[in-house]
Design an enzyme around this catalytic site. Structure first.
Site, short mmCIF file in Angstrom:
data_model
loop_
_atom_site.label_atom_id
_atom_site.label_comp_id
_atom_site.label_asym_id
_atom_site.label_seq_id
_atom_site.Cartn_x
_atom_site.Cartn_y
_atom_site.Cartn_z
N CYS A 216 0.86 -1.22 0.11
CA CYS A 216 0.06 -0.08 -0.10
C CYS A 216 0.74 1.28 0.07
CB CYS A 216 -1.00 0.05 1.24
SG CYS A 216 -2.04 -1.50 1.12
N HIS B 65 -3.30 7.29 2.58
CA HIS B 65 -3.72 6.01 1.87
C HIS B 65 -5.24 5.71 2.65
CE1 HIS B 65 -4.04 1.68 1.22
NE2 HIS B 65 -3.86 1.50 2.54
N ASN C 204 -10.31 -0.30 -0.18
CA ASN C 204 -8.53 -0.15 -0.14
C ASN C 204 -8.17 -0.58 -1.35
OD1 ASN C 204 -5.90 -0.33 0.37
ND2 ASN C 204 -6.26 -1.42 2.45
O1 UT7 Z 1 -3.66 -1.12 3.51
C1 UT7 Z 1 -3.50 -1.80 4.98
C2 UT7 Z 1 -4.44 -2.79 5.04
N1 UT7 Z 1 -4.98 -3.15 6.02
C3 UT7 Z 1 -5.52 -2.21 6.88
O2 UT7 Z 1 -5.74 -1.27 6.89
C4 UT7 Z 1 -6.28 -2.96 8.20
C5 UT7 Z 1 -6.21 -1.93 9.28
N2 UT7 Z 1 -7.17 -2.60 10.40
C6 UT7 Z 1 -8.63 -2.43 10.28
O3 UT7 Z 1 -8.81 -1.88 9.33
C7 UT7 Z 1 -9.44 -3.10 11.22
O4 UT7 Z 1 -8.51 -3.90 12.25
C8 UT7 Z 1 -10.59 -4.00 10.73
C9 UT7 Z 1 -11.47 -3.13 9.83
C10 UT7 Z 1 -9.98 -4.91 9.75
C11 UT7 Z 1 -11.16 -5.01 11.93
O5 UT7 Z 1 -11.81 -3.89 12.62
P1 UT7 Z 1 -11.62 -4.06 14.23
O6 UT7 Z 1 -12.33 -3.05 14.87
O7 UT7 Z 1 -10.09 -3.88 14.63
O8 UT7 Z 1 -12.27 -5.49 14.55
P2 UT7 Z 1 -11.81 -6.73 15.19
O9 UT7 Z 1 -10.78 -7.46 14.41
O10 UT7 Z 1 -11.31 -6.51 16.63
O11 UT7 Z 1 -13.00 -7.60 15.36
C12 UT7 Z 1 -14.01 -7.48 16.21
C13 UT7 Z 1 -15.17 -8.32 15.85
C14 UT7 Z 1 -14.48 -9.87 16.12
O12 UT7 Z 1 -15.83 -10.49 16.86
P3 UT7 Z 1 -15.58 -10.88 18.26
O13 UT7 Z 1 -14.23 -11.63 18.34
O14 UT7 Z 1 -15.62 -9.64 19.02
O15 UT7 Z 1 -16.79 -11.86 18.36
C15 UT7 Z 1 -14.62 -10.22 14.71
O16 UT7 Z 1 -14.75 -11.67 14.72
O17 UT7 Z 1 -15.66 -8.30 14.91
C16 UT7 Z 1 -15.76 -9.46 14.10
N3 UT7 Z 1 -15.42 -9.32 12.56
C17 UT7 Z 1 -16.53 -9.23 11.89
N4 UT7 Z 1 -17.71 -9.01 12.01
C18 UT7 Z 1 -18.65 -8.74 11.06
C19 UT7 Z 1 -14.48 -9.08 11.85
N5 UT7 Z 1 -14.57 -8.83 10.67
C20 UT7 Z 1 -15.89 -8.85 10.51
C21 UT7 Z 1 -17.00 -8.74 9.50
N6 UT7 Z 1 -18.24 -8.32 9.79
N7 UT7 Z 1 -16.50 -8.24 8.14
#
Ligand code: UT7
Length: 308
Positions: A112, A235, A265
């Site tokens: 990225c 980005h 993204n």
């Molecule tokens: O170019 C670089 C590319 N990468 C990035 O920029 C990624 C940067 N990180 C992020 O944008 C965020 O970490 C995410 C959007 C990927 C995830 O958001 P988060 O607030 O960090 O969520 P999390 O991973 O802490 O997950 C929270 C909950 C989990 O469930 P439990 O364990 O609390 O029951 C996940 O399993 O949300 C769940 N979850 C989802 N639920 C519905 C994870 N993905 C999804 C989804 N829909 N798509």
């Protein structure tokens, strides 16, 4: 001393779009979750277009905007992590498609951060007096690398390409800072022939601390303050990351344009696509001060300070 000034921009986004509701049909997610956690509503997904096709169309549009002919290009640099061929490189494919016969062409992979690294490379060639006219492209078909069963990643990414024609002039790129940390590679990984795996929270934490840190360091190095910058073109990964950077830099959100709601993204393509959108809508004015900054797999990160 001459530096690299952006003369014109162009971009290409596939017609086919996939909404959050569409994704909720294939993985356990919802429009509400994706919108609130990321700010993304839909993304463009290539249907038949290759990375090189998208790159070439963005290139044609950038050349036409800048009034430069393909034959005048000394170099084509394509930043991509999702090329449609291992060889020839994407830049050589673009060269053949647009007829930039005298250009030297190569790809650069910094995920990225790719467009930032490519623009810095172009600026260095120009500052060294080696080349005059360079086409810098970020082009990605992330949809080919995504695991469409993994809701943690498939909701994030989109396809597209953005291009900038840069030329040797007095004003333009002022300075850049960039960095890499290969030890953090596993945080955001894609093995050859496989799909993307990511520790989202680790990437998030890294981004919200590293981007303000490098932007502040770059401004300090040039005796400038955050207030002196008209736009921060970051980005487009997650609205929460961009909002956090805006708070940490204590700058109003109007200075942080976004298009991730409709593009998702697009990795190395996100900054040039946004730049082109702003440029064509007349928001960028000659003489404005811009900071471009981003982060990505590697891990890699970078920031460029420039005059428009
Ligand atoms: O170019 C670089 C590319 N990468 C990035 O920029 C990624 C940067 N990180 C992020 O944008 C965020 O970490 C995410 C959007 C990927 C995830 O958001 P988060 O607030 O960090 O969520 P999390 O991973 O802490 O997950 C929270 C909950 C989990 O469930 P439990 O364990 O609390 O029951 C996940 O399993 O949300 C769940 N979850 C989802 N639920 C519905 C994870 N993905 C999804 C989804 N829909 N798509």
């Amino acid at each position: 001393m001459a530096t690299a000034r952006i003369l014109g921009t162009g971009s290409y986004l596939p017609d086919h779009t996939v909404t959050n509701d569409d994704l909720s049909q294939i993985v356990d997610t919802s429009d509400e979750w994706i919108r609130t956690r990321t700010g993304i509503c839909s993304r463009h997904i290539a249907k038949g277009e290759t990375t090189a096709d998208m790159a070439a169309e963005a290139a044609r549009r950038a050349l036409s905007f800048s009034g430069m002919q393909a034959e005048e290009l000394d170099m084509i640099l394509v930043a991509t992590v999702s090329p449609n061929k291992a060889m020839p490189n994407t830049a050589c494919q673009v060269q053949a498609k647009i007829g930039a016969d005298k250009a030297v062409c190569f790809d650069l992979n910094a995920a990225c951060s790719g467009f930032l690294f490519a623009l810095s490379t172009a600026a260095a060639y120009i500052q060294a007096g080696v080349y005059q006219n360079i086409l810098v492209i970020g082009a990605e078909a992330l949809s080919t690398l995504v695991d469409w069963k993994d809701r943690g990643t498939c909701i994030l990414f989109g396809d597209g390409a953005g291009a900038a024609v840069v030329t040797a002039e007095e004003d333009g790129v002022i300075d850049q800072l960039s960095g890499s940390d290969g030890k953090k590679g596993p945080v955001l990984n894609c093995d050859t022939g496989s799909t993307i795996s990511m520790n989202g929270q680790e990437v998030f934490k890294f981004a919200v601390s590293k981007v303000p840190e490098i932007v502040n360091a770059l401004l300090e190095k040039n005796q400038m303050s955050a207030e002196d910058v008209d736009f921060y073109i970051l980005h487009q990964a997650n609205k929460r990351i961009i909002d956090s950077v805006s708070r940490r830099l204590k700058q109003p959100e109007e200075k942080f344009p976004m298009n991730l709601d409709s593009c998702g993204n697009t990795s190395g393509a996100s900054i040039p696509i946004l730049l082109d959108e702003l440029n064509r809508s007349g928001k960028l004015l000659r003489g404005q001060t811009l900071v471009l900054s981003g982060f990505g797999a590697g891990l890699t990160w970078g920031a460029i300070l420039m005059k428009w």
